[in-house]
Enzyme design. Sequence first.
Site, PDB file in Angstrom:
ATOM      1  N   ASP A   1       2.215  21.084 -69.621  1.00 38.74           N
ATOM      2  CA  ASP A   1       2.558  21.366 -68.219  1.00 38.74           C
ATOM      3  C   ASP A   1       3.943  22.025 -68.107  1.00 38.74           C
ATOM      4  OD1 ASP A   1       1.579  19.897 -65.289  1.00 38.74           O
ATOM      5  OD2 ASP A   1       3.582  20.782 -65.442  1.00 38.74           O
TER       6      ASP A   1
ATOM      7  N   HIS B   1       3.058  12.402 -67.684  1.00 37.80           N
ATOM      8  CA  HIS B   1       3.770  12.746 -66.447  1.00 37.80           C
ATOM      9  C   HIS B   1       2.872  12.623 -65.227  1.00 37.80           C
ATOM     10  CE1 HIS B   1       1.905  16.786 -65.810  1.00 37.80           C
ATOM     11  NE2 HIS B   1       1.635  16.645 -67.091  1.00 37.80           N
TER      12      HIS B   1
ATOM     13  N   CYS C   1      -0.712  15.065 -63.584  1.00 36.70           N
ATOM     14  CA  CYS C   1      -1.164  15.747 -64.811  1.00 36.70           C
ATOM     15  C   CYS C   1      -2.579  16.300 -64.627  1.00 36.70           C
ATOM     16  CB  CYS C   1      -1.135  14.771 -65.988  1.00 36.70           C
ATOM     17  SG  CYS C   1      -1.642  15.528 -67.545  1.00 36.70           S
TER      18      CYS C   1
ATOM     19  N   ARG D   1       6.029  22.005 -65.889  1.00 38.32           N
ATOM     20  CA  ARG D   1       7.067  21.242 -65.174  1.00 38.32           C
ATOM     21  C   ARG D   1       7.712  20.167 -66.043  1.00 38.32           C
ATOM     22  NH1 ARG D   1       2.885  19.463 -60.723  1.00 38.32           N
ATOM     23  NH2 ARG D   1       1.767  19.238 -62.705  1.00 38.32           N
TER      24      ARG D   1
ATOM     25  N   CYS E   1       3.029  16.917 -72.625  1.00 36.73           N
ATOM     26  CA  CYS E   1       1.987  17.773 -72.062  1.00 36.73           C
ATOM     27  C   CYS E   1       2.479  19.224 -72.025  1.00 36.73           C
ATOM     28  CB  CYS E   1       1.650  17.303 -70.646  1.00 36.73           C
ATOM     29  SG  CYS E   1       0.275  18.195 -69.883  1.00 36.73           S
TER      30      CYS E   1
HETATM   31 ZN   LIG Z   1      -0.148  17.166 -67.988  1.00 34.26          ZN
END
Ligand SMILES: [Zn+2]
Length: 207
Positions: free
Chosen positions: A41, A100, A103, A43, A39
């Site tokens: 993302d 994850h 999300c 993090r 992803c």
């Molecule tokens: Zn995500």
Amino acid sequence: MKKLFKGILDFQSEDFEAHRELFRDLKSSQNPHTLFIGCSDSRVVPTLITKTDPGELFLVRNVANIVPPFHMSDRFVATASAIEFAILSLEVDTIVVCGHSNCGGCYALNQSPETLQHMPNLLKWLEIIREVPDRVTRLMKGDSAAEREWITEEVNILVQMENLLSYPFILERVLAGLLKVLGWYYIIETGEVFNFNDETGHFEIVE
Ligand SMILES: [Zn+2]
């Protein structure tokens, strides 16, 4: 923004210096062993959670770590082209689909489309995984939002693993034992990674 420019200088004086030889070896070619689909993302940091060096992971990152099912297209297809290059040119022997916890892309699946109306491209992108919520509903034992969240994130990983097999050159290599497709579920607040075991049908903690 200042932080980014200072980061470049710190990288050059610290990390680059420490790995000078590695970067020299990578000067004119790469030979990654793994295509890592994660992803976008902030993090989720693939090289951090796998402790891998530059040159080891070929990365595809997009919202909700989605693999569009195989089809020929005259549109711009970033994810599919990266998959083609990783398998057919770089010949990686492993593909990881890494979802994850918490999300946002998966969360949006459970919201009404109106909430994403102002982000029409994102809305369109998530259409690829519109089958996920129904599959989640069939798997839920209770009805809590937390349960829906983590089952959505796990089912989404499985759907992308299935979509990978719709690419003829991936299916062929998997059946020949030349390529392995793994599904990982990364938990942000604990650092744990759960690997999908296709014999038990469960995500199992890597330990
Ligand atoms: Zn995500």
